[in-house]
Write a protein that holds these residues in place. Sequence first.
Motif, PDB file in Angstrom:
ATOM      1  N   ASP A 305       0.810  -1.220   0.000  1.00 40.76           N
ATOM      2  CA  ASP A 305       0.000   0.000   0.000  1.00 40.76           C
ATOM      3  C   ASP A 305       0.843   1.270   0.000  1.00 40.76           C
ATOM      4  OD1 ASP A 305      -2.404  -1.448   0.030  1.00 40.76           O
ATOM      5  OD2 ASP A 305      -2.303  -1.681   2.202  1.00 40.76           O
ATOM      6  N   GLY A 306       2.153   1.142  -0.230  1.00 39.89           N
ATOM      7  CA  GLY A 306       3.005   2.327  -0.308  1.00 39.89           C
ATOM      8  C   GLY A 306       4.088   2.346   0.750  1.00 39.89           C
ATOM      9  N   ASP A 307       5.281   2.794   0.353  1.00 35.35           N
ATOM     10  CA  ASP A 307       6.439   2.870   1.241  1.00 35.35           C
ATOM     11  C   ASP A 307       6.257   4.024   2.229  1.00 35.35           C
ATOM     12  OD1 ASP A 307       8.989   3.209   2.353  1.00 35.35           O
ATOM     13  OD2 ASP A 307      10.003   2.621   0.507  1.00 35.35           O
ATOM     14  N   PRO A 308       6.190   3.735   3.529  1.00 33.71           N
ATOM     15  CA  PRO A 308       5.950   4.808   4.504  1.00 33.71           C
ATOM     16  C   PRO A 308       7.105   5.799   4.590  1.00 33.71           C
ATOM     17  CG  PRO A 308       6.541   2.777   5.640  1.00 33.71           C
ATOM     18  CD  PRO A 308       6.362   2.415   4.187  1.00 33.71           C
ATOM     19  N   ARG A 309       8.303   5.388   4.201  1.00 34.71           N
ATOM     20  CA  ARG A 309       9.450   6.305   4.229  1.00 34.71           C
ATOM     21  C   ARG A 309       9.285   7.388   3.173  1.00 34.71           C
ATOM     22  NH1 ARG A 309      13.761   1.709   3.263  1.00 34.71           N
ATOM     23  NH2 ARG A 309      12.111   1.254   1.740  1.00 34.71           N
ATOM     24  N   ALA A 310       8.871   6.997   1.977  1.00 37.59           N
ATOM     25  CA  ALA A 310       8.613   7.987   0.930  1.00 37.59           C
ATOM     26  C   ALA A 310       7.436   8.879   1.312  1.00 37.59           C
ATOM     27  CB  ALA A 310       8.341   7.286  -0.399  1.00 37.59           C
ATOM     28  N   ALA A 311       6.411   8.278   1.914  1.00 46.00           N
ATOM     29  CA  ALA A 311       5.231   9.054   2.321  1.00 46.00           C
ATOM     30  C   ALA A 311       5.579  10.093   3.373  1.00 46.00           C
ATOM     31  CB  ALA A 311       4.154   8.113   2.845  1.00 46.00           C
ATOM     32  N   ALA A 312       6.617   9.820   4.185  1.00 48.38           N
ATOM     33  CA  ALA A 312       7.019  10.769   5.220  1.00 48.38           C
ATOM     34  C   ALA A 312       7.885  11.899   4.664  1.00 48.38           C
ATOM     35  CB  ALA A 312       7.783  10.043   6.326  1.00 48.38           C
ATOM     36  N   LEU A 313       8.540  11.667   3.535  1.00 50.56           N
ATOM     37  CA  LEU A 313       9.495  12.647   3.017  1.00 50.56           C
ATOM     38  C   LEU A 313       8.948  13.508   1.881  1.00 50.56           C
ATOM     39  CD1 LEU A 313      12.670  10.359   2.963  1.00 50.56           C
ATOM     40  CD2 LEU A 313      12.249  12.277   4.521  1.00 50.56           C
ATOM     41  N   LEU A 314       8.246  12.916   0.941  1.00 51.14           N
ATOM     42  CA  LEU A 314       7.847  13.643  -0.261  1.00 51.14           C
ATOM     43  C   LEU A 314       6.969  14.872   0.013  1.00 51.14           C
ATOM     44  CD1 LEU A 314       7.269  10.674  -2.736  1.00 51.14           C
ATOM     45  CD2 LEU A 314       9.106  12.375  -2.783  1.00 51.14           C
ATOM     46  N   PRO A 315       6.027  14.806   0.969  1.00 51.65           N
ATOM     47  CA  PRO A 315       5.195  16.003   1.218  1.00 51.65           C
ATOM     48  C   PRO A 315       5.996  17.197   1.739  1.00 51.65           C
ATOM     49  CG  PRO A 315       4.146  14.035   2.101  1.00 51.65           C
ATOM     50  CD  PRO A 315       5.538  13.650   1.735  1.00 51.65           C
ATOM     51  N   LEU A 316       7.224  16.987   2.207  1.00 50.69           N
ATOM     52  CA  LEU A 316       8.031  18.071   2.752  1.00 50.69           C
ATOM     53  C   LEU A 316       8.779  18.846   1.669  1.00 50.69           C
ATOM     54  CD1 LEU A 316       9.662  16.089   5.715  1.00 50.69           C
ATOM     55  CD2 LEU A 316       7.576  17.476   5.763  1.00 50.69           C
ATOM     56  N   LEU A 317       8.795  18.331   0.445  1.00 47.99           N
ATOM     57  CA  LEU A 317       9.596  18.925  -0.621  1.00 47.99           C
ATOM     58  C   LEU A 317       8.812  19.971  -1.394  1.00 47.99           C
ATOM     59  CD1 LEU A 317      11.298  15.703  -2.051  1.00 47.99           C
ATOM     60  CD2 LEU A 317      12.147  17.271  -0.290  1.00 47.99           C
ATOM     61  N   PRO A 318       9.515  20.967  -1.959  1.00 49.32           N
ATOM     62  CA  PRO A 318       8.835  21.938  -2.815  1.00 49.32           C
ATOM     63  C   PRO A 318       8.264  21.257  -4.052  1.00 49.32           C
ATOM     64  CG  PRO A 318      11.228  22.198  -2.928  1.00 49.32           C
ATOM     65  CD  PRO A 318      10.952  21.255  -1.807  1.00 49.32           C
ATOM     66  N   GLU A 319       7.269  21.864  -4.648  1.00 48.89           N
ATOM     67  CA  GLU A 319       6.580  21.274  -5.790  1.00 48.89           C
ATOM     68  C   GLU A 319       7.524  21.071  -6.964  1.00 48.89           C
ATOM     69  OE1 GLU A 319       3.802  19.476  -7.989  1.00 48.89           O
ATOM     70  OE2 GLU A 319       3.604  20.043  -5.881  1.00 48.89           O
ATOM     71  N   ASP A 320       7.348  19.959  -7.666  1.00 46.85           N
ATOM     72  CA  ASP A 320       8.130  19.650  -8.854  1.00 46.85           C
ATOM     73  C   ASP A 320       7.192  18.969  -9.843  1.00 46.85           C
ATOM     74  OD1 ASP A 320       9.735  17.330 -10.365  1.00 46.85           O
ATOM     75  OD2 ASP A 320      11.110  19.001 -10.029  1.00 46.85           O
ATOM     76  N   ALA A 321       7.054  19.541 -11.037  1.00 44.40           N
ATOM     77  CA  ALA A 321       6.076  19.049 -12.004  1.00 44.40           C
ATOM     78  C   ALA A 321       6.359  17.615 -12.444  1.00 44.40           C
ATOM     79  CB  ALA A 321       6.033  19.973 -13.216  1.00 44.40           C
ATOM     80  N   SER A 322       7.618  17.316 -12.718  1.00 43.86           N
ATOM     81  CA  SER A 322       7.953  15.963 -13.155  1.00 43.86           C
ATOM     82  C   SER A 322       7.666  14.946 -12.057  1.00 43.86           C
ATOM     83  CB  SER A 322       9.431  15.884 -13.558  1.00 43.86           C
ATOM     84  OG  SER A 322       9.664  16.543 -14.773  1.00 43.86           O
ATOM     85  N   ARG A 323       8.038  15.298 -10.827  1.00 48.99           N
ATOM     86  CA  ARG A 323       7.827  14.380  -9.717  1.00 48.99           C
ATOM     87  C   ARG A 323       6.340  14.111  -9.498  1.00 48.99           C
ATOM     88  NH1 ARG A 323       9.767  17.273  -5.552  1.00 48.99           N
ATOM     89  NH2 ARG A 323       7.778  17.770  -4.586  1.00 48.99           N
ATOM     90  N   SER A 324       5.562  15.166  -9.345  1.00 50.96           N
ATOM     91  CA  SER A 324       4.135  14.984  -9.079  1.00 50.96           C
ATOM     92  C   SER A 324       3.431  14.338 -10.263  1.00 50.96           C
ATOM     93  CB  SER A 324       3.487  16.331  -8.737  1.00 50.96           C
ATOM     94  OG  SER A 324       3.676  17.273  -9.787  1.00 50.96           O
ATOM     95  N   GLY A 325       3.885  14.659 -11.482  1.00 50.88           N
ATOM     96  CA  GLY A 325       3.284  14.056 -12.668  1.00 50.88           C
ATOM     97  C   GLY A 325       3.527  12.566 -12.737  1.00 50.88           C
ATOM     98  N   LEU A 326       4.739  12.136 -12.412  1.00 49.21           N
ATOM     99  CA  LEU A 326       5.056  10.708 -12.414  1.00 49.21           C
ATOM    100  C   LEU A 326       4.283   9.964 -11.336  1.00 49.21           C
ATOM    101  CD1 LEU A 326       8.910  10.777 -13.052  1.00 49.21           C
ATOM    102  CD2 LEU A 326       7.189   9.726 -14.532  1.00 49.21           C
ATOM    103  N   VAL A 327       4.180  10.573 -10.156  1.00 52.67           N
ATOM    104  CA  VAL A 327       3.430   9.944  -9.064  1.00 52.67           C
ATOM    105  C   VAL A 327       1.973   9.743  -9.478  1.00 52.67           C
ATOM    106  CG1 VAL A 327       2.563  10.261  -6.712  1.00 52.67           C
ATOM    107  CG2 VAL A 327       4.948  10.800  -7.244  1.00 52.67           C
TER     108      VAL A 327
END
Length: 404
Positions: A305-327
Amino acid sequence: MPGQEKFLNAEAAAGALGVSRATLYAYVSRGLVRTAPDPRNPRKRLYDVHDIEQLRKRKTVGRRPREVAATTLDWGLPVLSSGISLIENGHLFFRGRDAAVWAEGASLEDTARLLWGCGDHDPFAAQDPDIALWSDELRALASQLPLTERCQALLPFVSSGRSTAWQRDSLRLWPGAAALLRATVAAASATAPGTGCAHAHLAAAWGLDAEAADIVRRALVLLADHELNASAFAARVVASTGASLGACLNAGLSALSGPLHGGTTSLVEILLEESDGKGDPAAVVESRLRRGEGVPGFGHPLYPDGDPRAAALLPLLPEDASRSGLVAAMAEATGKSPNIDFALVSIRRAFDLPPGAALALFAVGRTVGWIAHALEQRTDDKLIRPRASYVGPPPPQDGPAAAT
């Protein structure tokens, strides 16, 4: 509500397992199969496909010892006892503490004291710490090597890290462990060793502000250990021989260098660069899927259901179109969520860190876990020596003389 493709109804789940519905319900009550409400009929439940598949594999193996032994080396049943970290129900725990919660305020050094079992003793508070003295010439030569090899070239200069661990108690090994961690931080960032916290050292080396430094701190903590992964197992095998902590780190670094372990971060870098170039993340995902290629940085066998480590880190980062688009594209196309490799590369891009910094974060954080596993394995006082199932040519039927 998770995607329907992740769940089966009761009839399909029982059929996949070859059991009655009553047995299926018993598996649920024992916590072996997770369920979710059926959105089309709230009175019914749906059954997790991942749990069904894992249970089906275990049932297929059954009681045959050879098959049981073979599957333990491929995301199978537990093969070693450990009290360091636990992956359960989509969460990572460090000695019983939820790692994501622990990472909100702990440093990597705090995590080392926890995982190494230091109690009230602080190996990082030594008045005269054993820190490697690397000449400028040596550092210049080592800086030309890939990250893992650079660490392997420099860490042997930590004198206490070369001491054979066999028959030494942990109290005598902790100072060397602390020195090895500090040396790894320096080697990974191509700087001289210091006595400060790991995240502060990296922040100074990479010119980060306080906000970025705090995200680096969290990442290092979340990376500290991940149960019995390939590099931790390699470190434990070496530790079982009574070798030094430095030798155990060498083994862990060697395993980390492989493209199926730490090398995945370089594949995620290529994916994000491809998305930047095309300007259409969804098209990048579709093209890769059409070619039968994997999309690195998404999904994890232990976190359906998703890696909790990534879930804890990604929301802290500034917006990035490529990143959010791939997700978004991966969620739509496959239902897979980003994992820690994707998060590390996202951190590198967000703060314009040097090339290879994602792997550097991985190596520095995981050093704590490798040492923890080496210390724990030492107390077992057993050599890890499995047997092989021979599949080569049969020996001569009439003994060795028949082969001449």
